[in-house]
Design a protein around this motif. Structure first.
Motif, PDB file in Angstrom:
ATOM      1  N   ILE A 102      13.209   3.389   1.834  1.00 11.27           N
ATOM      2  CA  ILE A 102      12.529   4.223   0.842  1.00 11.27           C
ATOM      3  C   ILE A 102      13.206   5.592   0.745  1.00 11.27           C
ATOM      4  O   ILE A 102      13.438   6.121  -0.346  1.00 11.27           O
ATOM      5  CB  ILE A 102      11.038   4.373   1.195  1.00 11.27           C
ATOM      6  N   GLU A 103      13.543   6.165   1.901  1.00  9.23           N
ATOM      7  CA  GLU A 103      14.217   7.471   1.910  1.00  9.23           C
ATOM      8  C   GLU A 103      15.570   7.407   1.213  1.00  9.23           C
ATOM      9  O   GLU A 103      16.039   8.402   0.652  1.00  9.23           O
ATOM     10  CB  GLU A 103      14.382   7.953   3.350  1.00  9.23           C
ATOM     11  N   GLN A 104      16.191   6.214   1.228  1.00 12.16           N
ATOM     12  CA  GLN A 104      17.508   6.052   0.617  1.00 12.16           C
ATOM     13  C   GLN A 104      17.435   5.598  -0.840  1.00 12.16           C
ATOM     14  O   GLN A 104      18.460   5.300  -1.453  1.00 12.16           O
ATOM     15  CB  GLN A 104      18.331   5.064   1.442  1.00 12.16           C
ATOM     16  N   GLY A 105      16.215   5.545  -1.389  1.00 12.89           N
ATOM     17  CA  GLY A 105      16.091   5.273  -2.814  1.00 12.89           C
ATOM     18  C   GLY A 105      15.343   4.030  -3.234  1.00 12.89           C
ATOM     19  O   GLY A 105      15.137   3.810  -4.432  1.00 12.89           O
ATOM     20  N   ALA A 106      14.940   3.182  -2.278  1.00 16.23           N
ATOM     21  CA  ALA A 106      14.141   2.009  -2.650  1.00 16.23           C
ATOM     22  C   ALA A 106      12.814   2.488  -3.241  1.00 16.23           C
ATOM     23  O   ALA A 106      12.291   3.529  -2.834  1.00 16.23           O
ATOM     24  CB  ALA A 106      13.888   1.129  -1.431  1.00 16.23           C
ATOM     25  N   SER A 107      12.278   1.721  -4.183  1.00 10.98           N
ATOM     26  CA  SER A 107      11.091   2.209  -4.892  1.00 10.98           C
ATOM     27  C   SER A 107       9.973   1.166  -4.972  1.00 10.98           C
ATOM     28  O   SER A 107       9.683   0.656  -6.064  1.00 10.98           O
ATOM     29  CB  SER A 107      11.475   2.664  -6.305  1.00 10.98           C
ATOM     30  N   PRO A 108       9.368   0.835  -3.838  1.00  8.28           N
ATOM     31  CA  PRO A 108       8.205  -0.053  -3.898  1.00  8.28           C
ATOM     32  C   PRO A 108       7.009   0.690  -4.486  1.00  8.28           C
ATOM     33  O   PRO A 108       7.056   1.911  -4.670  1.00  8.28           O
ATOM     34  CB  PRO A 108       7.971  -0.404  -2.424  1.00  8.28           C
ATOM     35  N   ASP A 109       5.966  -0.044  -4.768  1.00 11.70           N
ATOM     36  CA  ASP A 109       4.739   0.595  -5.252  1.00 11.70           C
ATOM     37  C   ASP A 109       3.833   1.005  -4.088  1.00 11.70           C
ATOM     38  O   ASP A 109       3.134   2.014  -4.162  1.00 11.70           O
ATOM     39  CB  ASP A 109       3.979  -0.369  -6.169  1.00 11.70           C
ATOM     40  N   ILE A 110       3.861   0.202  -3.012  1.00  4.30           N
ATOM     41  CA  ILE A 110       2.982   0.432  -1.861  1.00  4.30           C
ATOM     42  C   ILE A 110       3.797   0.340  -0.576  1.00  4.30           C
ATOM     43  O   ILE A 110       4.696  -0.501  -0.459  1.00  4.30           O
ATOM     44  CB  ILE A 110       1.842  -0.611  -1.831  1.00  4.30           C
ATOM     45  N   PHE A 111       3.487   1.195   0.379  1.00  7.83           N
ATOM     46  CA  PHE A 111       4.085   1.110   1.715  1.00  7.83           C
ATOM     47  C   PHE A 111       2.958   0.858   2.712  1.00  7.83           C
ATOM     48  O   PHE A 111       1.962   1.583   2.736  1.00  7.83           O
ATOM     49  CB  PHE A 111       4.823   2.404   2.066  1.00  7.83           C
ATOM     50  N   VAL A 112       3.127  -0.198   3.519  1.00  9.11           N
ATOM     51  CA  VAL A 112       2.157  -0.548   4.555  1.00  9.11           C
ATOM     52  C   VAL A 112       2.881  -0.440   5.888  1.00  9.11           C
ATOM     53  O   VAL A 112       3.782  -1.223   6.183  1.00  9.11           O
ATOM     54  CB  VAL A 112       1.613  -1.980   4.364  1.00  9.11           C
ATOM     55  N   SER A 113       2.502   0.542   6.696  1.00  8.87           N
ATOM     56  CA  SER A 113       3.220   0.850   7.935  1.00  8.87           C
ATOM     57  C   SER A 113       2.406   0.458   9.166  1.00  8.87           C
ATOM     58  O   SER A 113       1.174   0.478   9.142  1.00  8.87           O
ATOM     59  CB  SER A 113       3.533   2.348   7.985  1.00  8.87           C
ATOM     60  N   ALA A 114       3.113   0.118  10.237  1.00 11.78           N
ATOM     61  CA  ALA A 114       2.448  -0.166  11.510  1.00 11.78           C
ATOM     62  C   ALA A 114       2.361   1.087  12.368  1.00 11.78           C
ATOM     63  O   ALA A 114       1.987   1.020  13.540  1.00 11.78           O
ATOM     64  CB  ALA A 114       3.198  -1.262  12.270  1.00 11.78           C
ATOM     65  N   SER A 115       2.685   2.224  11.791  1.00 12.13           N
ATOM     66  CA  SER A 115       2.689   3.478  12.538  1.00 12.13           C
ATOM     67  C   SER A 115       2.426   4.651  11.598  1.00 12.13           C
ATOM     68  O   SER A 115       3.011   4.727  10.511  1.00 12.13           O
ATOM     69  CB  SER A 115       4.047   3.670  13.228  1.00 12.13           C
ATOM     70  N   THR A 116       1.576   5.561  12.027  1.00 13.34           N
ATOM     71  CA  THR A 116       1.323   6.761  11.222  1.00 13.34           C
ATOM     72  C   THR A 116       2.553   7.666  11.194  1.00 13.34           C
ATOM     73  O   THR A 116       2.738   8.437  10.252  1.00 13.34           O
ATOM     74  CB  THR A 116       0.123   7.548  11.780  1.00 13.34           C
TER      75      THR A 116
END
Length: 275
Positions: free
Chosen positions: A79-93
């Motif tokens: 994402i930081e490198q430019g990927a553009s999903p609509d939602i991010f679901v992380s296993a870590s805050t």
């Protein structure tokens, strides 16, 4: 009765064809537009979110849920490198917070929706005879953990820190366990195969990683609460998403009765909305 002239026949045919074309255009305009929702999802949620995605699509015929699974840190980097999903679901805050701080997330949509805890797993035939945490320090035991940057690897180290702080185990125990580590994985999804193929004797994973399909391959050994760590999973919508209304609808489904039931079935602890 006067016979139709060729010119009349042609005119009528043109009117019929024009009518069909108009009807076709009307039908096309009435068909709902297909929406693709891209969801970057932590690898530990692969099974649960695959089922959730299918269930959501079944109720929303005009939506295609495109799920991309990987370690949370790898998804964050993409994402930081430019990927553009609509939602991010992380296993870590931690990884979610980094994107929030960078202004990449719509911060008002970010919330913790899930809890998980760590467990120890061994092959069902358990060739190393491991029955508890103490056995992990035995010389020659082959252990798999996550890298320090991936959430389940960070949580594993927190468990070992708690054990090291207890005189019953101590610093020497943690050092012995780390010396027995033969592999550090970047995604929890690659851990169980190493045990089932006989490459390792034990591994630290999330308790939810022992699926119904794994029960004939591995045995889960509970980690006592005083040493365990509760992992918290946040999710949220990216600031640049062009599908925010649909993304909000999907998140509501994840946190609603249907999504929560699936997550519970996979061993997770859903966090009610608004808490």
């Amino acid at each position: 009765m006067k016979a139709s002239t060729p010119a009349t026949f042609v005119a009528v045919s043109i009117l019929i064809v024009a009518g069909l074309l108009v009807a076709g255009c009307t039908t096309a305009q009435e068909a709902p537009e297909q929406t693709t929702l891209t969801v970057f999802t932590a690898a530990s949620l692969t099974g649960a979110f695959t089922d959730i995605g299918k269930a959501y699509e079944a109720q929303n015929a005009n939506v295609k849920v495109d799920l991309v699974f990987d370690g949370s840190q790898a998804l964050r980097t993409q994402i930081e490198q430019g990927a553009s999903p609509d939602i991010f679901v992380s296993a870590s805050t931690k990884h979610m917070q980094a994107l929030q701080d960078a202004g990449i997330m719509d911060n008002d949509t970010v919330a913790v929706f899930l809890g998980n805890s760590m467990a120890l797993i061994v092959p069902v035939d358990n060739p190393a005879g491991i029955t508890g945490l103490a056995d992990l320090a035995k010389p020659g035991t082959k252990i798999v953990i996550g890298t320090k940057d991936v959430p389940f690897g960070a949580y594993t180290r927190q468990v070992l820190d708690k054990l090291a702080a207890d005189p019953a185990y101590g610093e020497a125990y943690r050092e012995a366990v780390m010396e027995n580590v033969i592999s550090e994985e970047t995604a929890v999804s690659s851990v169980v195969p190493k045990l089932t193929l006989g490459e390792a004797d034990a591994a630290f994973v999330y308790k939810s990683d022992v699926s119904k399909g794994d029960l004939d391959k591995v045995t889960r050994i509970e980690i006592p609460a005083e040493y365990n760590v509760m992992a918290t999973y946040p999710l949220g919508i990216l600031a640049e998403s062009s599908q925010k209304a649909e993304a909000e609808s999907f998140i509501a489904f994840v946190r609603g009765p249907d999504g929560s039931a699936i997550l519970t079935e996979y061993g997770f602890d859903p966090v009610p909305a608004g808490t």
